[in-house]
Structures are given as C-alpha cells and as structure tokens.
Scaffold this motif. Structure first.
Motif, short mmCIF file in Angstrom:
data_model
loop_
_atom_site.label_atom_id
_atom_site.label_comp_id
_atom_site.label_asym_id
_atom_site.label_seq_id
_atom_site.Cartn_x
_atom_site.Cartn_y
_atom_site.Cartn_z
N THR A 19 22.75 50.24 -102.07
CA THR A 19 24.03 50.92 -102.25
C THR A 19 24.23 51.28 -103.72
O THR A 19 25.33 51.21 -104.24
N PHE A 20 23.17 51.68 -104.40
CA PHE A 20 23.23 52.01 -105.82
C PHE A 20 24.16 53.19 -106.06
O PHE A 20 24.17 54.15 -105.29
N HIS A 21 24.95 53.12 -107.12
CA HIS A 21 25.93 54.16 -107.43
C HIS A 21 25.49 54.93 -108.67
O HIS A 21 24.81 54.41 -109.54
N ALA A 22 25.93 56.19 -108.75
CA ALA A 22 25.43 57.09 -109.79
C ALA A 22 26.48 57.42 -110.83
O ALA A 22 26.25 58.30 -111.67
N VAL A 23 27.63 56.78 -110.80
CA VAL A 23 28.67 57.02 -111.80
C VAL A 23 29.16 55.69 -112.35
O VAL A 23 29.06 54.65 -111.68
N LEU A 54 27.07 51.79 -113.19
CA LEU A 54 25.69 52.04 -113.62
C LEU A 54 25.00 50.76 -114.10
O LEU A 54 23.87 50.82 -114.58
N SER A 55 25.69 49.64 -113.99
CA SER A 55 25.06 48.36 -114.32
C SER A 55 23.98 48.03 -113.29
O SER A 55 23.89 48.67 -112.23
N SER A 56 23.15 47.03 -113.60
CA SER A 56 22.16 46.58 -112.61
C SER A 56 22.87 46.24 -111.31
O SER A 56 23.89 45.55 -111.31
N PRO A 57 22.37 46.74 -110.17
CA PRO A 57 23.07 46.56 -108.90
C PRO A 57 23.41 45.11 -108.58
O PRO A 57 24.46 44.83 -108.01
N GLU A 58 22.52 44.18 -108.95
CA GLU A 58 22.78 42.78 -108.63
C GLU A 58 24.06 42.26 -109.28
O GLU A 58 24.75 41.42 -108.72
N VAL A 59 24.37 42.77 -110.47
CA VAL A 59 25.54 42.30 -111.19
C VAL A 59 26.82 42.66 -110.45
O VAL A 59 27.84 41.97 -110.56
N VAL A 128 39.28 40.23 -110.50
CA VAL A 128 38.28 41.26 -110.24
C VAL A 128 38.71 42.12 -109.05
O VAL A 128 39.13 41.59 -108.01
N PHE A 129 38.56 43.44 -109.21
CA PHE A 129 38.84 44.40 -108.15
C PHE A 129 37.66 45.38 -108.08
O PHE A 129 37.20 45.86 -109.12
N ARG A 130 37.21 45.67 -106.88
CA ARG A 130 36.01 46.52 -106.71
C ARG A 130 36.41 47.90 -106.22
O ARG A 130 37.15 48.04 -105.23
N GLN A 131 35.89 48.94 -106.87
CA GLN A 131 36.16 50.33 -106.49
C GLN A 131 35.07 50.78 -105.53
O GLN A 131 33.97 51.16 -105.95
N ASN A 132 35.37 50.78 -104.23
CA ASN A 132 34.32 51.08 -103.25
C ASN A 132 34.81 51.85 -102.03
O ASN A 132 34.11 51.93 -101.03
N GLY A 133 35.99 52.45 -102.12
CA GLY A 133 36.48 53.24 -100.99
C GLY A 133 35.81 54.60 -100.91
O GLY A 133 35.08 55.03 -101.80
N THR A 134 36.08 55.30 -99.82
CA THR A 134 35.39 56.57 -99.56
C THR A 134 35.81 57.67 -100.52
O THR A 134 35.07 58.64 -100.72
N LEU A 135 36.98 57.58 -101.14
CA LEU A 135 37.42 58.62 -102.08
C LEU A 135 36.80 58.46 -103.46
O LEU A 135 36.72 59.42 -104.22
N ALA A 136 36.39 57.25 -103.80
CA ALA A 136 35.86 56.99 -105.15
C ALA A 136 34.96 55.76 -105.09
O ALA A 136 35.33 54.68 -105.53
N SER A 138 32.43 54.12 -106.60
CA SER A 138 31.58 53.91 -107.78
C SER A 138 30.89 52.56 -107.77
O SER A 138 29.89 52.37 -108.45
N GLY A 139 31.46 51.60 -107.04
CA GLY A 139 30.95 50.23 -107.10
C GLY A 139 31.36 49.49 -108.35
O GLY A 139 31.02 48.31 -108.51
N ALA A 140 32.09 50.15 -109.25
CA ALA A 140 32.51 49.51 -110.50
C ALA A 140 33.48 48.36 -110.23
O ALA A 140 34.21 48.36 -109.23
N LEU A 141 33.49 47.41 -111.15
CA LEU A 141 34.38 46.26 -111.07
C LEU A 141 35.45 46.40 -112.15
O LEU A 141 35.13 46.50 -113.33
#
Length: 220
Positions: A19-23, A54-59, A128-136, A138-141
């Motif tokens: 589930t790697f993200h590109a932003v 864009l961090s390592s996916p495991e993180v 911690v809150f994770r951005q992972n909805g269908t509108l945005a 990113s997988g960012a924390l």
C-alpha cells in the motif's frame, strides 16, 4: 487495521509495501478537514508534526510507528493504560472525524515503564492520526505533540507547550536513531500555511507559531 497485539511487525511491513503511497501528505484544509483536532473541550490541539507518506512503508504501520517512537524516546502509555477520552481529527480524507490511532509518551530512557514517570512528572507526548481515506489516501501520520505539566498541576499543557513539544520531538528525531536492530534516518522540513499562528481555536488558548514540521523517516 487490526491492533498492535494482533499483527506482527513483519506482516505489517508486507501490508505496508503493498500500500505504498506516492505523496508526502494532503492538506486537510483543502477538503473539509482541519489541522486542529477535537480535544473535546471546545478547542483543538494543533497537528504540528507530520510523518510523511514518503517515509519507509514499515514506519507508517502501527507496529512500525511504535518501534520508531521508541527510537526517539517515546513508548506506549504506562502499563498500557489510557486515562481520559480519545481525541479525534478530520484529515480531509473522507473518513470524517476519527479517534486517535494511538497515544505515546516520553519514556525517559526506559521503553517498558518510563512512561509511568511521564504520567507523574510530566513530559512530552503525542497523539497519532492516519490520513488514509479515499479522498486523500497519503498514508501520512499527523501528530498532535505537546509538553505536559506534572500530575499535581493537572497534566495540562505547559505555557508554549505545543511549540515546545514539537521542537523537542523533532530534535530527538532528526539524523540517525536506533531501536533494537533497526536504524532510522530522519530529515525535517518546516511548513507554514497549514496552521494559522496564534491561539484562535487552540485548546487551553495556548498560542502557536503556526509551524508544522514534516518528517521523512527512512529505514537504512
């Protein structure tokens, strides 16, 4: 995603790789979200640190984040016990207001029981809150970081506690850090324009400088 106790880190790493993200992240303000969470008291805590998508996916997994946090001086709450209601955030990703994924506290050099000391004498902590909805997606924390008073002062945020907590976390994170057999390389970039400077809408009326720090964390 299932809880930390159910998914080993290795399996989470495989999931993350798929589930790697590109932003790095999406600005919540552009899609109906907010860079202030809901602290449940009429104000919000600033989301003042972002761990880049864009961090390592495991993180970016739950277990991987805990390992990284332990490398920079934080760990799970004292004896795994959380007191108080969780806070929520709307990251503009279509998920609406979602409760925090986890709350981690400064561990004073002992990632097993050190957070019990933070619960007594105060210190740094973050939600911690994770951005992972269908509108945005990113997988960012997004982290709400703050420095707390001791228990005798009600565990409230210290004066300038949002800026101070953010700066202490970033200072601990940048460069090379280690936990067990994993080495992390972290670079930081200051962002403006996501959070307004000042105290409007901020929990406890504590003013902030409006800076959000973007961390990109790479496992090396």
């Amino acid at each position: 995603m299932l809880g930390l106790e159910l998914i080993p880190l290795g399996i989470q790493a495989i999931y993350a790789a798929l589930t790697f993200h590109a932003v790095a992240f999406y600005d919540p303000n552009l899609t109906g979200g907010s860079m202030l969470n809901n602290a449940g008291s009429g104000g919000g805590e600033p989301l003042n640190v972002i761990i880049s998508g864009l961090s390592s996916p495991e993180v970016l997994t739950d277990a991987g984040l805990l390992h990284y946090a332990q490398a920079i001086g934080f760990s799970f709450e004292c004896l795994g016990i959380h007191l108080g209601d969780p806070q929520s955030a709307n990251l503009g990703d279509g998920n609406g207001w979602v409760n925090q994924t986890i709350e981690l506290r400064q561990d004073f050099g002992d990632d097993d029981i050190g957070t019990c000391l933070e619960s007594l004498v105060g210190g740094n902590h973050f939600r911690v809150f994770r951005q992972n909805g269908t509108l945005a997606n990113s997988g960012a924390l997004f982290l709400a970081v703050s420095q707390e008073e001791d228990v005798w002062d009600g565990h409230t945020i210290i004066p300038d506690g949002y800026n101070a907590g953010r700066d202490k976390l970033v200072a601990a994170a940048i460069g090379l850090t280690y936990y067990e057999r994993t080495t992390y390389s972290t670079v930081a970039r200051n962002l403006t324009g996501l959070l307004p400077a000042g105290s409007t809408g901020v929990n406890h009326g504590i003013a902030t400088d409006g800076i959000t720090v973007l961390l990109t964390v790479t496992i090396v």
